[in-house]
Design a protein around this motif. Structure first.
Motif, PDB file in Angstrom:
ATOM      1  N   ALA A 107       1.346  19.475 -57.251  1.00 56.53           N
ATOM      2  CA  ALA A 107       2.719  19.995 -57.132  1.00 56.53           C
ATOM      3  C   ALA A 107       3.735  18.856 -57.194  1.00 56.53           C
ATOM      4  N   ALA A 108       3.451  17.763 -56.487  1.00 57.14           N
ATOM      5  CA  ALA A 108       4.382  16.626 -56.488  1.00 57.14           C
ATOM      6  C   ALA A 108       4.424  15.957 -57.869  1.00 57.14           C
ATOM      7  N   ASN A 109       3.254  15.831 -58.517  1.00 58.60           N
ATOM      8  CA  ASN A 109       3.206  15.238 -59.862  1.00 58.60           C
ATOM      9  C   ASN A 109       4.015  16.068 -60.850  1.00 58.60           C
ATOM     10  N   ASN A 110       3.849  17.392 -60.786  1.00 57.96           N
ATOM     11  CA  ASN A 110       4.572  18.276 -61.696  1.00 57.96           C
ATOM     12  C   ASN A 110       6.078  18.232 -61.448  1.00 57.96           C
ATOM     13  N   ALA A 111       6.454  18.218 -60.161  1.00 62.26           N
ATOM     14  CA  ALA A 111       7.886  18.181 -59.818  1.00 62.26           C
ATOM     15  C   ALA A 111       8.522  16.882 -60.314  1.00 62.26           C
ATOM     16  N   LEU A 112       7.812  15.770 -60.154  1.00 57.99           N
ATOM     17  CA  LEU A 112       8.348  14.481 -60.611  1.00 57.99           C
ATOM     18  C   LEU A 112       8.505  14.479 -62.129  1.00 57.99           C
ATOM     19  N   LEU A 113       7.482  14.977 -62.840  1.00 55.69           N
ATOM     20  CA  LEU A 113       7.551  14.999 -64.300  1.00 55.69           C
ATOM     21  C   LEU A 113       8.720  15.857 -64.773  1.00 55.69           C
ATOM     22  N   LEU A 114       8.901  17.024 -64.172  1.00 57.83           N
ATOM     23  CA  LEU A 114      10.025  17.898 -64.554  1.00 57.83           C
ATOM     24  C   LEU A 114      11.357  17.198 -64.300  1.00 57.83           C
ATOM     25  N   GLY A 115      11.455  16.490 -63.159  1.00 55.81           N
ATOM     26  CA  GLY A 115      12.684  15.762 -62.846  1.00 55.81           C
ATOM     27  C   GLY A 115      12.976  14.681 -63.870  1.00 55.81           C
ATOM     28  N   GLN A 116      11.923  13.965 -64.297  1.00 54.19           N
ATOM     29  CA  GLN A 116      12.101  12.877 -65.264  1.00 54.19           C
ATOM     30  C   GLN A 116      12.516  13.403 -66.640  1.00 54.19           C
ATOM     31  N   LEU A 117      12.139  14.657 -66.938  1.00 56.85           N
ATOM     32  CA  LEU A 117      12.451  15.235 -68.254  1.00 56.85           C
ATOM     33  C   LEU A 117      13.644  16.187 -68.191  1.00 56.85           C
ATOM     34  N   GLY A 118      14.356  16.180 -67.060  1.00 60.63           N
ATOM     35  CA  GLY A 118      15.440  17.146 -66.845  1.00 60.63           C
ATOM     36  C   GLY A 118      16.433  17.252 -67.990  1.00 60.63           C
ATOM     37  N   ASP A 119      16.871  16.100 -68.535  1.00 55.44           N
ATOM     38  CA  ASP A 119      17.905  16.146 -69.577  1.00 55.44           C
ATOM     39  C   ASP A 119      17.333  15.942 -70.980  1.00 55.44           C
ATOM     40  N   VAL A 120      16.001  16.033 -71.117  1.00 59.02           N
ATOM     41  CA  VAL A 120      15.373  15.855 -72.432  1.00 59.02           C
ATOM     42  C   VAL A 120      15.377  17.199 -73.166  1.00 59.02           C
ATOM     43  N   PRO A 121      15.962  17.235 -74.391  1.00 57.02           N
ATOM     44  CA  PRO A 121      16.034  18.511 -75.115  1.00 57.02           C
ATOM     45  C   PRO A 121      14.653  19.021 -75.528  1.00 57.02           C
ATOM     46  N   ASP A 122      14.571  20.335 -75.780  1.00 54.53           N
ATOM     47  CA  ASP A 122      13.288  20.977 -76.089  1.00 54.53           C
ATOM     48  C   ASP A 122      12.541  20.297 -77.227  1.00 54.53           C
ATOM     49  N   GLU A 123      13.254  19.877 -78.261  1.00 57.01           N
ATOM     50  CA  GLU A 123      12.566  19.319 -79.436  1.00 57.01           C
ATOM     51  C   GLU A 123      11.985  17.924 -79.184  1.00 57.01           C
ATOM     52  N   ARG A 124      12.311  17.317 -78.025  1.00 56.42           N
ATOM     53  CA  ARG A 124      11.765  15.990 -77.715  1.00 56.42           C
ATOM     54  C   ARG A 124      10.813  16.023 -76.521  1.00 56.42           C
ATOM     55  N   ARG A 125      10.281  17.225 -76.202  1.00 52.70           N
ATOM     56  CA  ARG A 125       9.415  17.372 -75.026  1.00 52.70           C
ATOM     57  C   ARG A 125       7.936  17.403 -75.411  1.00 52.70           C
TER      58      ARG A 125
END
Length: 201
Positions: free
Chosen positions: A101-119
């Motif tokens: 859960a913590a790993n997933n939350a951190l990853l989502l936070g790090q990708l917060g402003d990354v657009p869909d086409e760069r994910r």
């Protein structure tokens, strides 16, 4: 008589997965055992810079300690926008080993402003088979996809709820075990190991 092969893991799911893949390939004469089935031995920490280094080290330790052919895998997720990280640090990305859960939350936070086409991302699995004489076979499987904006599904483990496989309709956590085996990074790597394992039998 069946040849005993050690799988350097305490994860029953990994043992089951390799058994299913051997059965589907029609390979008989191999008795897979896990770390719980052999006397304990000193396991080196996973300090390799690559999945390959970690898998080979684990398999070599197992083969030397038990005298059995040993299969080990190291796997994780490589995220394009993070230059391939978390990579070998996937299981302890948040600082605590195996806290999904913590790993997933951190990853989502790090990708917060990354657009869909760069994910874009790939699950990677490297499997090593080391024989008691030191003969080493290494294979690598990759499973491409993208990182979702929120988790979905309650199957699988690790980053599965965030991983949207290419060509799929949901997350890796929404697949059945059989569906996942057929396409996953570990399934692809283990399938490549079949000829070397069949040669032992």
């Amino acid at each position: 008589m069946a040849v005993r092969v050690l799988v350097a893991s305490r994860n029953a799911k990994k043992l089951k997965e390799l058994r299913r893949i051997l059965d589907e390939a029609g390979v008989a004469g191999i008795d897979l055992v896990g770390l719980a089935d052999v006397p304990p031995y000193e396991e080196a920490p996973e300090t390799g810079a690559t999945f390959e280094e970690n898998a080979i080290a684990k398999a070599r330790d197992g083969a030397v300690a038990t005298g059995l052919p040993c299969v080990a895998d190291d796997s994780g997720i490589e995220v394009d926008a993070l230059n391939g990280m978390p990579g070998v640090l996937s299981a302890r990305w948040s600082g605590r080993h195996g806290d999904d859960a913590a790993n997933n939350a951190l990853l989502l936070g790090q990708l917060g402003d990354v657009p869909d086409e760069r994910r874009g991302a790939a699950f990677v699995s490297t499997c090593a088979l080391v024989l008691p004489d030191g003969t080493t076979t290494v294979v690598r499987g990759e499973w491409r996809g993208t990182i979702a904006r929120e988790p979905a599904g309650d199957g699988g483990f690790g980053y599965d709820p965030l991983f949207l496989p290419e060509g799929g309709t949901g997350s890796a956590a929404e697949l059945t075990p059989a569906e996942k085996d057929a396409v996953s990074h570990r399934g692809r790597a283990l399938t490549q190991l079949i000829p070397a394992l069949a040669a032992l039998a």
